[in-house]
Design a protein around this motif. Structure first.
Motif, short mmCIF file in Angstrom:
data_model
loop_
_atom_site.label_atom_id
_atom_site.label_comp_id
_atom_site.label_asym_id
_atom_site.label_seq_id
_atom_site.Cartn_x
_atom_site.Cartn_y
_atom_site.Cartn_z
N ASP A 133 0.84 -1.20 0.00
CA ASP A 133 0.00 0.00 0.00
C ASP A 133 0.87 1.25 0.00
N PRO A 134 0.47 2.29 -0.74
CA PRO A 134 1.28 3.52 -0.78
C PRO A 134 1.17 4.29 0.54
N SER A 135 2.22 5.04 0.82
CA SER A 135 2.28 5.91 1.99
C SER A 135 2.51 7.33 1.50
N VAL A 136 1.77 8.29 2.05
CA VAL A 136 1.88 9.68 1.60
C VAL A 136 2.47 10.52 2.73
N THR A 137 3.49 11.29 2.37
CA THR A 137 4.12 12.24 3.28
C THR A 137 3.90 13.63 2.71
N ARG A 138 3.32 14.51 3.51
CA ARG A 138 3.07 15.89 3.07
C ARG A 138 4.14 16.80 3.67
N LEU A 139 4.75 17.60 2.81
CA LEU A 139 5.82 18.49 3.23
C LEU A 139 5.65 19.87 2.62
N ARG A 140 6.48 20.79 3.07
CA ARG A 140 6.51 22.14 2.53
C ARG A 140 7.96 22.53 2.33
N VAL A 141 8.25 23.27 1.27
CA VAL A 141 9.61 23.71 0.99
C VAL A 141 10.00 24.82 1.96
N HIS A 142 11.16 24.63 2.61
CA HIS A 142 11.70 25.61 3.57
C HIS A 142 12.89 26.34 2.95
N PRO A 143 13.27 27.50 3.49
CA PRO A 143 14.41 28.24 2.92
C PRO A 143 15.69 27.41 2.85
N GLY A 144 15.94 26.55 3.83
CA GLY A 144 17.15 25.73 3.82
C GLY A 144 17.17 24.66 2.75
#
Length: 177
Positions: A25-36
């Motif tokens: 089964d697929p796993s989803v990770t939600r992220l956001r782009v940070h300055p670093g």
């Protein structure tokens, strides 16, 4: 450095297991782009994609409830080979998802696909050959043993042709001779 800290947290304080989640089964990770995460051209640095993939793979293991059994067995994951194809740039503050899924395995490695999408658009696709080692000895653990530990009785799907060709090209595929 922020992604290394995020990986540390994802591994030492993993998110809760998803009931009924299977190895395929697929796993989803939600992220956001940070300055670093940015390079001089103000888009995500190619090396940061690999760190983000590390975080998503830790979340995949967490979703399976796998950290406890792996620790008990004395096994830990390592990357044997990886490649990434970039389609669209991720830029500062973009929200995106990484979908991680197992494509198959052989006697040596587990093959994973990690797809980066932003609002449904494909940004990057990573392929990874992962191996597990035994703590202390460094001995390789056969991939079917790891899958059996994490997924019980799972039949391996046929590896997609492009992934099978890649695994042979980078010399991680199981050799019969």
């Amino acid at each position: 450095m922020t992604r290394q800290l995020q990986l540390l947290l994802a591994t030492t304080m993993p998110r809760k297991a998803v009931p009924g989640r299977g190895v395929l089964d697929p796993s989803v990770t939600r992220l956001r782009v940070h300055p670093g995460d940015l390079d001089l051209y103000l888009h995500v640095n190619n090396g940061v994609y690999l760190q983000m993939m590390d975080v998503a793979r830790s979340n995949f293991i967490a979703d399976l409830g796998g950290f406890g059994p792996l620790k008990e067995a004395g096994w830990f994951p390592v990357v044997a080979a990886s490649t990434v194809k970039y389609r669209r740039s991720l830029q500062l503050w973009d929200r995106f998802e990484i979908t991680t899924r197992v494509l198959g395995w052989d006697e040596r490695v587990v093959y994973l696909e990690q797809v980066f999408t932003r609002q449904g658009d494909l940004c990057a696709r990573g392929l990874l050959a992962g191996r597990f080692l035994a703590r202390g000895s460094g001995e390789r653990v056969p991939a079917p043993d790891v899958v059996a530990l994490l997924g019980r009785d799972v039949v391996p799907p046929e590896l997609p042709d492009d992934v099978a060709a890649w695994s042979r090209a980078v010399d991680v595929a199981h050799r019969t001779v």
